[in-house]
Scaffold this motif. Structure first.
Motif, PDB file in Angstrom:
ATOM      1  N   VAL A 188      10.473   0.207   6.128  1.00  0.00           N
ATOM      2  CA  VAL A 188      11.343  -0.837   5.599  1.00  0.00           C
ATOM      3  C   VAL A 188      11.372  -0.705   4.084  1.00  0.00           C
ATOM      4  CG1 VAL A 188      11.684  -3.327   5.331  1.00  0.00           C
ATOM      5  CG2 VAL A 188      10.870  -2.403   7.514  1.00  0.00           C
ATOM      6  N   LEU A 189      12.570  -0.683   3.513  1.00  0.00           N
ATOM      7  CA  LEU A 189      12.745  -0.426   2.083  1.00  0.00           C
ATOM      8  C   LEU A 189      13.391  -1.628   1.410  1.00  0.00           C
ATOM      9  CD1 LEU A 189      14.292   3.111   2.610  1.00  0.00           C
ATOM     10  CD2 LEU A 189      11.920   2.618   1.999  1.00  0.00           C
ATOM     11  N   THR A 190      12.661  -2.276   0.495  1.00  0.00           N
ATOM     12  CA  THR A 190      13.276  -3.318  -0.315  1.00  0.00           C
ATOM     13  C   THR A 190      13.904  -2.664  -1.542  1.00  0.00           C
ATOM     14  OG1 THR A 190      11.338  -3.812  -1.682  1.00  0.00           O
ATOM     15  CG2 THR A 190      11.473  -4.908   0.457  1.00  0.00           C
ATOM     16  N   ALA A 191      14.778  -3.399  -2.223  1.00  0.00           N
ATOM     17  CA  ALA A 191      15.514  -2.834  -3.369  1.00  0.00           C
ATOM     18  C   ALA A 191      16.077  -1.468  -2.986  1.00  0.00           C
ATOM     19  CB  ALA A 191      14.616  -2.725  -4.603  1.00  0.00           C
ATOM     20  N   ASP A 201       7.866  -1.579  -0.986  1.00  0.00           N
ATOM     21  CA  ASP A 201       8.388  -2.769  -1.645  1.00  0.00           C
ATOM     22  C   ASP A 201       8.362  -2.663  -3.165  1.00  0.00           C
ATOM     23  OD1 ASP A 201       9.241  -5.459  -2.038  1.00  0.00           O
ATOM     24  OD2 ASP A 201       7.154  -6.071  -2.274  1.00  0.00           O
ATOM     25  N   ALA A 202       9.507  -2.930  -3.789  1.00  0.00           N
ATOM     26  CA  ALA A 202       9.619  -2.904  -5.247  1.00  0.00           C
ATOM     27  C   ALA A 202       9.606  -4.296  -5.858  1.00  0.00           C
ATOM     28  CB  ALA A 202      10.921  -2.207  -5.652  1.00  0.00           C
ATOM     29  N   VAL A 203       9.513  -5.336  -5.025  1.00  0.00           N
ATOM     30  CA  VAL A 203       9.710  -6.703  -5.509  1.00  0.00           C
ATOM     31  C   VAL A 203       8.394  -7.436  -5.738  1.00  0.00           C
ATOM     32  CG1 VAL A 203      10.839  -8.912  -5.037  1.00  0.00           C
ATOM     33  CG2 VAL A 203      11.931  -6.772  -4.319  1.00  0.00           C
ATOM     34  N   ALA A 204       7.467  -7.348  -4.776  1.00  0.00           N
ATOM     35  CA  ALA A 204       6.186  -8.056  -4.813  1.00  0.00           C
ATOM     36  C   ALA A 204       6.418  -9.563  -4.889  1.00  0.00           C
ATOM     37  CB  ALA A 204       5.310  -7.535  -5.945  1.00  0.00           C
ATOM     38  N   GLY A 205       5.425 -10.316  -5.379  1.00  0.00           N
ATOM     39  CA  GLY A 205       5.562 -11.762  -5.423  1.00  0.00           C
ATOM     40  C   GLY A 205       5.324 -12.401  -4.068  1.00  0.00           C
ATOM     41  N   PRO A 206       5.724 -13.663  -3.902  1.00  0.00           N
ATOM     42  CA  PRO A 206       5.456 -14.403  -2.662  1.00  0.00           C
ATOM     43  C   PRO A 206       6.035 -13.758  -1.410  1.00  0.00           C
ATOM     44  CG  PRO A 206       6.215 -15.874  -4.402  1.00  0.00           C
ATOM     45  CD  PRO A 206       6.414 -14.487  -4.898  1.00  0.00           C
ATOM     46  N   TYR A 211       5.291  -0.812  -5.121  1.00  0.00           N
ATOM     47  CA  TYR A 211       5.485   0.134  -6.218  1.00  0.00           C
ATOM     48  C   TYR A 211       6.238  -0.482  -7.385  1.00  0.00           C
ATOM     49  CZ  TYR A 211      10.388   1.054  -4.849  1.00  0.00           C
ATOM     50  OH  TYR A 211      11.729   0.950  -4.579  1.00  0.00           O
ATOM     51  N   GLY A 212       6.510  -1.758  -7.307  1.00  0.00           N
ATOM     52  CA  GLY A 212       7.182  -2.468  -8.390  1.00  0.00           C
ATOM     53  C   GLY A 212       6.879  -3.950  -8.281  1.00  0.00           C
ATOM     54  N   ALA A 213       7.285  -4.699  -9.294  1.00  0.00           N
ATOM     55  CA  ALA A 213       7.030  -6.143  -9.320  1.00  0.00           C
ATOM     56  C   ALA A 213       8.247  -6.866  -9.880  1.00  0.00           C
ATOM     57  CB  ALA A 213       5.785  -6.452 -10.142  1.00  0.00           C
TER      58      ALA A 213
END
Length: 332
Positions: free
Chosen positions: A151-154, A221-226, A244-246
């Protein structure tokens, strides 16, 4: 002297200045590169703003760690490179020490790879960071193989698009997520097996449905956070959630205990894990070059700007509308 992008204080794109700076000669272990194209990365926006994992140590500061060009001079103790060779610079150093937003730049030879035949400067500045990041995490560290789901975010970012192609090449199934429907068709055309529109669909429900309840072996995931709490619910037992990102800019919880202590692997990943390890970089370079030769990998360039338009290029990146890489070209 070479036109060089510098900034004298942290801030928005307007702090970027194009100034004449003396370049000098390459020292031991270094190369002097005539820069023809520069690949823009989110790290440079964060470094310029003062929010990167490291801050500028002194001003004026410089930017950039990915470029394509031609070798102009070879420092002592450097082997394998000759004047006139087309090369690419990969992110493998601190921007406090080296930088490539310039007409000419001195860089460590260990951060330079040969540009495959037929790959132009623009594509040569667009290919390495995305593919080395996705390959390093998913293949080198994660061991992604045929039949796995990722699963790929961003997913419309240059790294996300590279990850789609890498998953396809090893026989894995790439599932892309995107906030709105605006980029859905582009992601399907790029090779995503499925696209989840997060404003309209439940990510966990869709992933479990697409995997017959198993979950994904990998979430990249490039977003992280909640949001990692929900993403963790979509990971298969024993699977890995790579951060791999925030991009969220918010604190990132560890969800394992709240979810009942599943067999969850969760780790951060940076490109430097690949580019600063000579053996990993050698394998990654061979993997990417092979994909380029066969046509399996196609660097996605969203838009190009001239060096004198660097501030506008940063504004465009911050707007987040791009699909693929933003490249700055250098006229000589």
């Amino acid at each position: 002297m070479a036109r060089t992008v510098r900034f004298h204080e942290h801030g928005g794109p307007d702090v970027l200045r194009l100034e004449d700076v003396e370049v000098g000669e390459p020292g031991p272990g270094e190369l002097l590169i005539r820069v023809d194209a520069i690949g823009l990365n989110r790290a440079e926006v964060l470094f310029r703003s003062g929010y990167y994992i490291e801050r500028a140590k002194e001003f004026p500061a410089r930017l950039g760690s990915e470029a394509a060009g031609v070798v102009e001079a070879v420092g002592a103790d450097v082997t394998g490179f000759a004047v006139g060779q087309p090369v690419s610079v990969v992110p493998a150093f601190s921007m406090n020490e080296y930088a490539v937003y310039a007409e000419r730049a001195i860089v460590p030879a260990s951060a330079v790879v040969h540009r495959p035949e037929g790959l132009g400067a623009v594509e040569g500045a667009a290919v390495w960071m995305p593919y080395l990041t996705a390959y390093g995490a998913l293949v080198e560290v994660g061991g992604m193989r045929a039949g796995d789901t990722v699963v790929l975010t961003a997913a419309s970012s240059s790294v996300g698009l590279a990850a789609i192609q890498i998953a396809q090449r090893v026989g894995a199934v790439p599932i892309a997520t995107t906030r709105t429907t605006a980029k859905r068709d582009a992601l399907l055309e790029a090779g995503a097996a499925e696209v989840i529109v997060t404003e309209e669909e439940d990510v966990v429900e869709r992933v479990l449905g697409l995997t017959r309840g198993r979950g994904a072996e990998f979430v990249f995931d490039a977003v992280a956070g909640p949001g990692v709490v929900d993403l963790a619910k979509a990971v298969a037992p024993g699977g890995t959630l790579f951060l791999y990102g925030a991009l969220s800019g918010k604190p990132t919880p560890y969800p394992g205990f709240d979810l009942g202590m599943p067999a969850l692997n969760m780790r951060t990943f940076t490109l430097f894990e690949t580019t600063t390890d000579p053996q990993r970089l050698r394998r990654a370079e061979a993997f990417v070059a092979s994909g380029l030769r066969t046509g399996a990998f196609r660097p996605a360039v969203d838009r190009t700007f001239g060096l004198e338009e660097i501030a506008e290029a940063h504004r465009y990146m911050e707007a987040g509308a791009q699909v693929g890489k933003i490249v700055v070209t250098v006229d000589h």
